[in-house]
Design a protein around this motif. Structure first.
Motif, PDB file in Angstrom:
ATOM      1  N   ILE A 199      14.898 -16.041   7.120  1.00  0.00           N
ATOM      2  CA  ILE A 199      15.741 -14.890   7.402  1.00  0.00           C
ATOM      3  C   ILE A 199      15.743 -14.005   6.163  1.00  0.00           C
ATOM      4  O   ILE A 199      15.779 -14.508   5.037  1.00  0.00           O
ATOM      5  N   LEU A 200      15.666 -12.696   6.365  1.00  0.00           N
ATOM      6  CA  LEU A 200      15.735 -11.770   5.242  1.00  0.00           C
ATOM      7  C   LEU A 200      16.495 -10.510   5.650  1.00  0.00           C
ATOM      8  O   LEU A 200      16.363 -10.019   6.764  1.00  0.00           O
ATOM      9  N   ASP A 201      17.301 -10.038   4.716  1.00  0.00           N
ATOM     10  CA  ASP A 201      18.181  -8.895   4.930  1.00  0.00           C
ATOM     11  C   ASP A 201      18.045  -7.953   3.738  1.00  0.00           C
ATOM     12  O   ASP A 201      18.958  -7.820   2.927  1.00  0.00           O
ATOM     13  N   PRO A 202      16.887  -7.294   3.604  1.00  0.00           N
ATOM     14  CA  PRO A 202      16.627  -6.497   2.408  1.00  0.00           C
ATOM     15  C   PRO A 202      17.421  -5.197   2.393  1.00  0.00           C
ATOM     16  O   PRO A 202      17.682  -4.599   3.439  1.00  0.00           O
ATOM     17  N   PRO A 203      17.802  -4.724   1.210  1.00  0.00           N
ATOM     18  CA  PRO A 203      18.494  -3.436   1.105  1.00  0.00           C
ATOM     19  C   PRO A 203      17.511  -2.283   1.196  1.00  0.00           C
ATOM     20  O   PRO A 203      16.292  -2.457   1.087  1.00  0.00           O
ATOM     21  N   LYS A 204      18.057  -1.095   1.367  1.00  0.00           N
ATOM     22  CA  LYS A 204      17.233   0.110   1.335  1.00  0.00           C
ATOM     23  C   LYS A 204      16.658   0.321  -0.057  1.00  0.00           C
ATOM     24  O   LYS A 204      15.488   0.690  -0.231  1.00  0.00           O
ATOM     25  N   PHE A 205      17.484   0.065  -1.073  1.00  0.00           N
ATOM     26  CA  PHE A 205      17.066   0.187  -2.469  1.00  0.00           C
ATOM     27  C   PHE A 205      17.811  -0.870  -3.269  1.00  0.00           C
ATOM     28  O   PHE A 205      18.965  -1.177  -2.990  1.00  0.00           O
ATOM     29  N   GLY A 206      17.135  -1.438  -4.268  1.00  0.00           N
ATOM     30  CA  GLY A 206      17.802  -2.428  -5.104  1.00  0.00           C
ATOM     31  C   GLY A 206      16.990  -2.734  -6.349  1.00  0.00           C
ATOM     32  O   GLY A 206      15.878  -2.227  -6.536  1.00  0.00           O
ATOM     33  N   GLY A 210      15.314  -8.999 -13.196  1.00  0.00           N
ATOM     34  CA  GLY A 210      14.546  -8.548 -14.350  1.00  0.00           C
ATOM     35  C   GLY A 210      14.324  -7.047 -14.371  1.00  0.00           C
ATOM     36  O   GLY A 210      13.448  -6.559 -15.085  1.00  0.00           O
ATOM     37  N   GLY A 211      15.101  -6.307 -13.564  1.00  0.00           N
ATOM     38  CA  GLY A 211      14.956  -4.860 -13.493  1.00  0.00           C
ATOM     39  C   GLY A 211      13.925  -4.396 -12.486  1.00  0.00           C
ATOM     40  O   GLY A 211      13.625  -3.201 -12.404  1.00  0.00           O
ATOM     41  N   GLU A 212      13.371  -5.317 -11.680  1.00  0.00           N
ATOM     42  CA  GLU A 212      12.387  -4.942 -10.671  1.00  0.00           C
ATOM     43  C   GLU A 212      13.012  -3.969  -9.667  1.00  0.00           C
ATOM     44  O   GLU A 212      14.158  -4.139  -9.254  1.00  0.00           O
ATOM     45  N   VAL A 213      12.257  -2.949  -9.293  1.00  0.00           N
ATOM     46  CA  VAL A 213      12.754  -1.951  -8.348  1.00  0.00           C
ATOM     47  C   VAL A 213      12.297  -2.299  -6.937  1.00  0.00           C
ATOM     48  O   VAL A 213      11.136  -2.635  -6.718  1.00  0.00           O
ATOM     49  N   TRP A 214      13.230  -2.241  -5.983  1.00  0.00           N
ATOM     50  CA  TRP A 214      12.924  -2.496  -4.583  1.00  0.00           C
ATOM     51  C   TRP A 214      13.134  -1.220  -3.786  1.00  0.00           C
ATOM     52  O   TRP A 214      14.216  -0.636  -3.823  1.00  0.00           O
ATOM     53  N   ARG A 215      12.097  -0.774  -3.078  1.00  0.00           N
ATOM     54  CA  ARG A 215      12.210   0.333  -2.135  1.00  0.00           C
ATOM     55  C   ARG A 215      11.700  -0.160  -0.796  1.00  0.00           C
ATOM     56  O   ARG A 215      10.551  -0.591  -0.676  1.00  0.00           O
ATOM     57  N   LEU A 216      12.539  -0.102   0.211  1.00  0.00           N
ATOM     58  CA  LEU A 216      12.258  -0.753   1.483  1.00  0.00           C
ATOM     59  C   LEU A 216      10.918  -0.347   2.072  1.00  0.00           C
ATOM     60  O   LEU A 216      10.090  -1.202   2.403  1.00  0.00           O
ATOM     61  N   GLU A 217      10.681   0.967   2.237  1.00  0.00           N
ATOM     62  CA  GLU A 217       9.459   1.412   2.908  1.00  0.00           C
ATOM     63  C   GLU A 217       8.209   0.999   2.149  1.00  0.00           C
ATOM     64  O   GLU A 217       7.163   0.739   2.749  1.00  0.00           O
ATOM     65  N   GLU A 218       8.304   0.884   0.831  1.00  0.00           N
ATOM     66  CA  GLU A 218       7.148   0.538   0.004  1.00  0.00           C
ATOM     67  C   GLU A 218       6.931  -0.971  -0.097  1.00  0.00           C
ATOM     68  O   GLU A 218       5.790  -1.457  -0.039  1.00  0.00           O
ATOM     69  N   HIS A 219       8.008  -1.721  -0.236  1.00  0.00           N
ATOM     70  CA  HIS A 219       7.875  -3.135  -0.584  1.00  0.00           C
ATOM     71  C   HIS A 219       8.087  -4.102   0.579  1.00  0.00           C
ATOM     72  O   HIS A 219       7.747  -5.287   0.457  1.00  0.00           O
TER      73      HIS A 219
END
Length: 294
Positions: A199-206, A210-219
């Motif tokens: 199960i995964l519930d990723p945010p739109k951005f986060g 370690g400072g890693e950037v998460w962008r939903l559409e990209e990652h």
């Protein structure tokens, strides 16, 4: 793999003893969390409310920007450190957070029930919860076997551990990890690991620890590709939820269907919703989802 089921599904929750959606409308919703009632913003509540007098202990007043911010305004005293709630055997702490929610997502309740049904009949099913937050879903899954719980927030993982202790489940086989979900999944692929369900519930951005950037559409696509590699023809499910995005569930379903084409089973997609309490209660949409099941 069956063809993608193009018609969306509706997965709706109806509340329980410790939670209810009482009313909604005018861009807001009134909810009960145990003994306390709160008003929160809800952009999809376009209709007028059914009741005129919303007696609430507190209300979240949103900031001026679209991406969040705001503050709680209280009419009555509310425990700053939270108060206990339960659903079934799982006990957890509700708390008014700076992010407008109350430290868990009640609309996920039908998802927890669906996953439990998918794992029925397996001995010691091993599951993975990415972006696991405060662990209510993890504790629900742990009734079926070992769970790996991953979240980038040290505070959230600490709260998840506290919820496990509150539930009397601290001795269950749960790995509590503060880690970047995408990096962890990639490492698990290299280790040759497999799971019975994810199960995964990723945010739109986060941001990761370690400072890693998460962008939903990209990652999201490469993360789902790694999740596919952690499942096999004997696995039972993958469940993906996404909140607060301008995206159709059909897009999520199409992405999953392409990645899971070599596995048996089916991919479905649709809306999560909560039903208002009482006769004639309306359905309030909360998120979109896509899922694969065998």
């Amino acid at each position: 793999m069956e063809d993608l089921r193009e018609q969306p599904l509706l997965l709706a929750g109806a509340g329980w003893d410790d939670y209810a959606l009482i009313d909604s409308g005018g861009g807001r919703k009134l909810e009960r969390y145990g003994p306390h009632r709160f008003v929160r913003p809800e952009g999809q509540a376009l209709w007028p409310p059914r009741h005129t007098d919303w007696q609430a202990d507190g209300e979240f007043i949103p900031g001026s920007d679209e991406d969040g911010g705001g503050r709680w305004q209280f009419a009555r005293a509310v425990p700053a450190n939270g108060w206990p709630l339960s659903r079934g055997d799982v006990r957890f702490t509700a708390q008014c957070t700076p992010f407008r929610h109350l430290a868990f997502f009640p609309d996920m309740a039908p998802v927890w029930d669906w996953m439990d049904g998918q794992l029925a009949g397996l001995d010691a099913a091993e599951t993975l919860n990415l972006f696991g937050y405060t662990g209510v879903g993890t504790l629900s899954l742990s009734a079926r076997g070992p769970v790996t719980h991953v979240d980038a927030s040290k505070k959230s993982v600490a709260q998840a551990r506290a919820n496990a202790a509150l539930s009397g489940m601290e001795d269950r086989p749960i790995r509590w990890l503060v880690d970047d979900a995408a990096k962890f999944a990639a490492r698990e692929v290299r280790r040759g690991r497999r799971y019975d369900g994810i199960i995964l519930d990723p945010p739109k951005f986060g941001r990761g620890p370690g400072g890693e950037v998460w962008r939903l559409e990209e990652h999201l696509p490469p993360l789902l590709a790694d999740c596919r590699r952690l499942l096999d023809a004997d696995s039972r499910f993958l469940f993906l939820t996404v909140y607060a995005v301008r995206m159709s569930s059909l897009a999520l379903g199409g992405l999953l269907h392409g990645l899971f084409a070599d596995l048996p089973g089916m991919v479905e997609h649709g809306d999560l919703a909560m039903r208002e309490a009482g006769e004639g209660g309306r359905l309030l949409p909360t998120a979109i989802f896509a899922r694969w099941s065998r």
